[in-house]
Design a protein around this motif. Structure first.
Motif, short mmCIF file in Angstrom:
data_model
loop_
_atom_site.label_atom_id
_atom_site.label_comp_id
_atom_site.label_asym_id
_atom_site.label_seq_id
_atom_site.Cartn_x
_atom_site.Cartn_y
_atom_site.Cartn_z
N GLU A 115 0.85 -1.18 -0.05
CA GLU A 115 -0.04 -0.02 -0.16
C GLU A 115 0.95 1.37 -0.05
OE1 GLU A 115 -4.06 -1.99 2.19
OE2 GLU A 115 -2.61 -0.66 3.23
N ASP A 136 3.82 1.48 -1.17
CA ASP A 136 4.46 1.64 -2.62
C ASP A 136 3.18 2.34 -3.52
OD1 ASP A 136 6.69 0.26 -1.62
OD2 ASP A 136 6.23 -1.77 -2.60
N GLU A 137 2.13 1.86 -3.43
CA GLU A 137 1.29 2.59 -4.39
C GLU A 137 0.92 3.89 -4.10
OE1 GLU A 137 -0.41 1.11 -6.77
OE2 GLU A 137 0.87 -0.67 -6.77
N ILE A 155 3.94 5.78 -5.60
CA ILE A 155 4.00 5.86 -7.06
C ILE A 155 2.80 6.95 -7.30
CG2 ILE A 155 3.36 4.52 -9.03
CD1 ILE A 155 4.79 2.12 -7.92
#
Lengths: 217, 217
Positions: free
Chosen positions: B58, B60-61, B64
């Motif tokens: 989560e 990482d999302e 990004i």
């Protein structure tokens, strides 16, 4: 601008292929050093790991530069972020090859593993080399069938890895503690090498198919 | 826009602290499960690893998404890219805690290591727990003295890791092959746990001091 960006993405891809090719040479040398007690080959692998590390670091700097200058979004952004992660995995694969070579060097002129395990480690080594070569091809062509093959090879490696423990913990095992330690570590390094390759293969597959792993999955 | 971005960076930092706190709980539980043969604690660690993986994914999302929407440059970009890497290292630290717990579960009701190594593993475990707690504090406060402390703790862990091999390969070692395998793997997991912490500590240190590792270094 767009054309420059596409050119830069191609350079990122080319560099990933180059690093993967260095890793493929290193794991080939490492498994030969390991299986044949070739200490000079082991030293080559250990020296070459520095080159892999530097190449990965340079690629990271390039990727971060692209993020800063080109401000990519959507799929382009995913490609650059994936390149950073693939680079990290390749760097770790290089480390695993180095660790395998170090075991060969430590035990020289003895062989690292006793006779009863040599067939297993020959197969583990051959599979790791095959996986590394497939990875070079996958990164070059993005042919996702190769990603599937890598996963299948990894399943076989996991089975061999477990078989090493079965052998070492079995009643017929006559190895000294040093053999047990070496077999345990060597098997783990071979298995981790393949795990990193699978992780890269998944990323290339997602990029090729757009089938993103999202937070909710 | 700038304010929104700063708010988002704070959220990234808070989430990193949360994940590090989960890792700290897991390594504490794992070392207790390992040292005391506590199988239910081992199962807790194994179940909790999924939470760490999801939290890392989560984050990482989120990172990004921030890259895509805010298009950060210079130091801000480095912070977001570093967050992605720190998240990957924390996820691996969770894996190492899980592996330590798995060893405890496999050998239950036996203890994982024989008496002669219990003191060493108690110290390894205590150092890993201390490192994990320092990491939570480092990520919260960015006090770089903690980064130094983590490096020093890691030096001690490396020495203990080597001492495990000395013991296992020494003439007085009476352990069965299973003890040799477990000691080898457990020592490696403890050592890798600390390596990941050092890698995170270096990144926080660079962010705090601006002392970037560049490609030429």
């Amino acid at each position: 601008m767009r054309e420059v960006f596409q050119q830069e993405l191609r350079e990122v891809q080319e560099r990933l292929v180059e690093i993967a090719a260095l890793v493929a040479v290193s794991i080939d040398n490492a498994t030969r050093a390991f299986n044949e007690s070739n200490v000079s080959l082991a030293e080559t692998v250990i020296a070459d790991d520095e080159k892999i590390d530097v190449a990965a670091l340079e690629l990271d700097e390039l990727a971060i530069n692209i993020l800063a200058r080109q401000q990519p979004v959507a799929r382009d952004l995913r490609i650059v972020v994936s390149a950073l992660r693939i680079s990290a995995s390749l760097e770790r694969m290089g480390d695993m090859a180095e660790h395998i070579a170090q075991l060969a060097r430590y035990r020289f002129p003895d062989k690292v593993v006793p006779k009863s395990l040599r067939g297993t480690f020959a197969e583990l080594g051959a599979l790791d080399v095959a996986i590394a070569n497939k990875l070079v091809e996958l990164l070059t062509t993005e042919d996702t069938r190769l990603a599937e093959e890598i996963r299948n090879d990894d399943d076989r490696i996991d089975a061999l890895h477990l078989s090493v423990f079965d052998k070492v913990l079995g009643e017929t095992w006559k190895g000294a503690a040093v053999d047990t330690v070496d077999a345990t570590l060597a098997s783990r390094y071979h298995e981790r090498f393949a795990d990193h390759a699978v992780s890269i293969a998944k990323k290339v597959q997602y990029l090729a198919t757009g089938d993103w792993v999202v937070a909710s999955s």
